[in-house]
Scaffold this active site. Structure first.
Site, PDB file in Angstrom:
ATOM      1  N   LYS A   1       0.807  -1.219   0.000  1.00  0.00           N
ATOM      2  CA  LYS A   1       0.000   0.000   0.000  1.00  0.00           C
ATOM      3  C   LYS A   1       0.843   1.274   0.000  1.00  0.00           C
ATOM      4  CE  LYS A   1      -0.771   1.083   4.940  1.00  0.00           C
ATOM      5  NZ  LYS A   1      -0.016   0.067   5.680  1.00  0.00           N
TER       6      LYS A   1
ATOM      7  N   HIS B   1       2.549  -3.716  14.872  1.00  0.00           N
ATOM      8  CA  HIS B   1       3.034  -2.584  14.081  1.00  0.00           C
ATOM      9  C   HIS B   1       3.251  -1.439  15.052  1.00  0.00           C
ATOM     10  CE1 HIS B   1       3.580   0.476  11.082  1.00  0.00           C
ATOM     11  NE2 HIS B   1       3.320  -0.345  10.087  1.00  0.00           N
TER      12      HIS B   1
ATOM     13  N   GLU C   1       7.273  -6.032   7.866  1.00  0.00           N
ATOM     14  CA  GLU C   1       6.447  -5.477   6.779  1.00  0.00           C
ATOM     15  C   GLU C   1       6.859  -4.038   6.474  1.00  0.00           C
ATOM     16  OE1 GLU C   1       2.554  -7.954   8.488  1.00  0.00           O
ATOM     17  OE2 GLU C   1       2.688  -5.781   8.697  1.00  0.00           O
TER      18      GLU C   1
HETATM   19  C1  LIG Z   1       0.963   0.329   6.496  1.00  0.00           C
HETATM   20  C2  LIG Z   1       1.403  -0.943   7.106  1.00  0.00           C
HETATM   21  C3  LIG Z   1       2.752  -1.324   7.013  1.00  0.00           C
HETATM   22  C4  LIG Z   1       3.842  -0.445   6.445  1.00  0.00           C
HETATM   23  O1  LIG Z   1       4.169   0.565   7.347  1.00  0.00           O
HETATM   24  P1  LIG Z   1       5.447   1.503   7.113  1.00  0.00           P
HETATM   25  O2  LIG Z   1       5.351   2.465   8.222  1.00  0.00           O
HETATM   26  O3  LIG Z   1       5.287   2.121   5.778  1.00  0.00           O
HETATM   27  O4  LIG Z   1       6.640   0.656   7.200  1.00  0.00           O
HETATM   28  C5  LIG Z   1       3.085  -2.574   7.506  1.00  0.00           C
HETATM   29  N1  LIG Z   1       2.170  -3.388   8.064  1.00  0.00           N
HETATM   30  C6  LIG Z   1       0.871  -3.045   8.172  1.00  0.00           C
HETATM   31  C7  LIG Z   1      -0.083  -3.997   8.775  1.00  0.00           C
HETATM   32  C8  LIG Z   1       0.459  -1.806   7.712  1.00  0.00           C
HETATM   33  O5  LIG Z   1      -0.835  -1.452   7.852  1.00  0.00           O
END
Ligand SMILES: *Cc1c(COP(=O)(O)O)cnc(C)c1O
Length: 436
Positions: A68, A197, A274
């Protein structure tokens, strides 16, 4: 020399040029074509370096790039060819990565609250790794995809967080963990791991160590209930702007030692992350055209509060530049996370007078302001400004509001970096008429 990837041309440079030089080059092309179209320069080599730095600094952690954040096909393809896996949050993203040849095993459906039809799609495609954070989702999974490999997304229980905190929307509260896991057991579902996260753009390495420690407890709770816990997902949040290299190294050091403490090497344990922003933020630069300008002496500015600046003094001039990209285009993060953007000038005269300036997008909305206040040399209508660090949450969150158009995308890479990934023959570009 040129190469091609996913139908896009990549210009290969034998020498490294500064970003300003490359922006200048595009501006000259635009002038010749009498075009005012804004453009976006993407250095695929920067993404290659970023990926390789990740594997060097975090050897135990497999990156699943968060689609995304920037879903341009050449970006996805380069990452796929480097060996990255992918974090997808919807059917569209899953489809996109499968279409470039990524196997379902290299995808995690990292959306704790999935649309049923999309969950069905994941089932049909064999994308079986997915996150969840509540009991209702378990009933849904039981009905649609009972053999899924489930990863419990937990809510971070520490004061350390990234800039954009997700815990109001996602994550199982520590007090709910036992009930949720027990329900999964009763439903005979397959829980295989834990994810979190820390929040996007996290500069505090303690957020990661605290969350890894918390994950250990949940791992043990799961194992205690008889689940075969094999997957730890430390999420995203890693910074990726040009000036964050040292910060990333510090975070990597803390993550490594925290993993060694709480998840010491053992066979059968897979550790993934991620990263979104980390991989792409610094690779993109956006050039915008000044389409209008106003010189004003009475500009009310919310930032003036308490600074003593008197906008009613007619001798204080301020320049308002209107450019052809804005918060409804590539600069949405200004609204959603109050990101600060730095407008750069191509003028190199060190002695040029600087003026208090603001930069505005093209829409009629007054929130469409990219830079509230900065010092810039004077620019005329038709000249250009540029913004570095524009790879993350920019192109992927464009809207169509007020006729907003996407920038022209230009891909480039340094030749030796490119050739390290692709043999010269396999990606040779043979001109626009070649259909193979
Ligand atoms: C948006 C998102 C990410 C990516 O986050 P960054 O801050 O761009 O590294 C990873 N995991 C999940 C579940 C997300 O919603």
């Amino acid at each position: 020399m040129q190469a091609s990837i996913e139908g896009e041309i990549v210009t290969l440079h034998t020498h490294s040029s500064s970003t300003a030089d490359l922006v200048n080059e595009q501006v000259n092309i635009a002038r010749k074509e009498e075009s005012e179209k804004h453009f976006c320069l993407c250095n695929l080599g920067d993404i290659i370096h970023k990926y390789q730095r990740w594997t060097t600094l975090l050897p135990r952690v497999k990156p699943f790039y968060a689609v995304k954040c920037n879903e341009e096909l050449p970006v996805l393809k380069v990452l796929a060819d480097l060996g990255a896996s992918f974090d997808c949050a919807c059917k569209h993203e899953i489809e996109k990565v499968l279409n470039i040849g990524v196997t379902p095993a290299r995808v995690i459906y990292a959306q704790p609250c999935k649309q049923p039809s999309m969950l069905k799609f994941a089932e049909q495609k064999g994308v079986d790794k997915m996150t969840f954070d509540n009991v209702e989702e378990l009933y849904k999974v039981k009905k649609i995809f009972p053999t899924a490999r489930l990863v419990l997304r937990i809510m971070i229980d520490s004061e350390y967080k990234g800039n954009q905190d997700f815990s109001s929307k996602y994550g199982c509260h520590p007090l709910d963990v036992p009930t949720v896991l027990e329900t999964a057991k009763e439903l005979n579902l397959n829980v295989v791991g834990v994810s979190f996260h820390v929040g996007s753009n996290c500069y505090d390495s303690r957020a990661f160590s605290a969350a890894i420690q918390q994950s250990r407890q949940v791992f043990d709770t799961g194992a205690g209930l008889g689940f075969n816990m094999t997957l730890l997902d430390i999420g995203g949040g890693f910074p990726g702007q040009l000036d964050t290299g040292t910060k990333f190294q510090q975070i990597a050091d803390v993550v490594n030692s925290s993993l060694d403490t709480h998840f010491p090497c053992n066979e059968g344990l897979e550790i993934i992350a991620e990263p979104g922003r980390y991989m792409v933020a610094s690779a993109f630069t956006i050039g915008v055209n000044i389409i209008a300008k106003r010189i004003v002496s009475h500009r009310p500015n919310k930032q003036d509060k308490g600074t003593g600046i008197n906008r009613n003094d007619p001798t204080v001039k301020s320049i308002m530049y209107y450019v052809n990209d804005g918060v409804y285009g590539s600069f949405l993060s200004k609204l959603s996370v109050d990101r600060k953007y730095e407008a750069k000038s191509l003028k190199t005269d060190q002695d040029a007078a600087l003026y208090e300036s603001s930069v505005w997008g093209p829409s009629c909305d007054s929130v469409d302001c990219i830079v509230d206040s900065t010092l810039l040399p004077a620019h005329d209508v038709g000249e250009w400004l540029y913004f570095p660090d524009m790879g993350a949450y920019t192109l992927s969150s464009h809207t169509k509001f007020n006729g907003m158009e996407e920038p022209k995308l230009i891909y480039y890479c340094q030749t030796d970096t490119w050739n390290r990934l692709y043999s010269e023959k396999s990606y040779q570009y043979n001109g626009p008429n070649n259909t193979t």
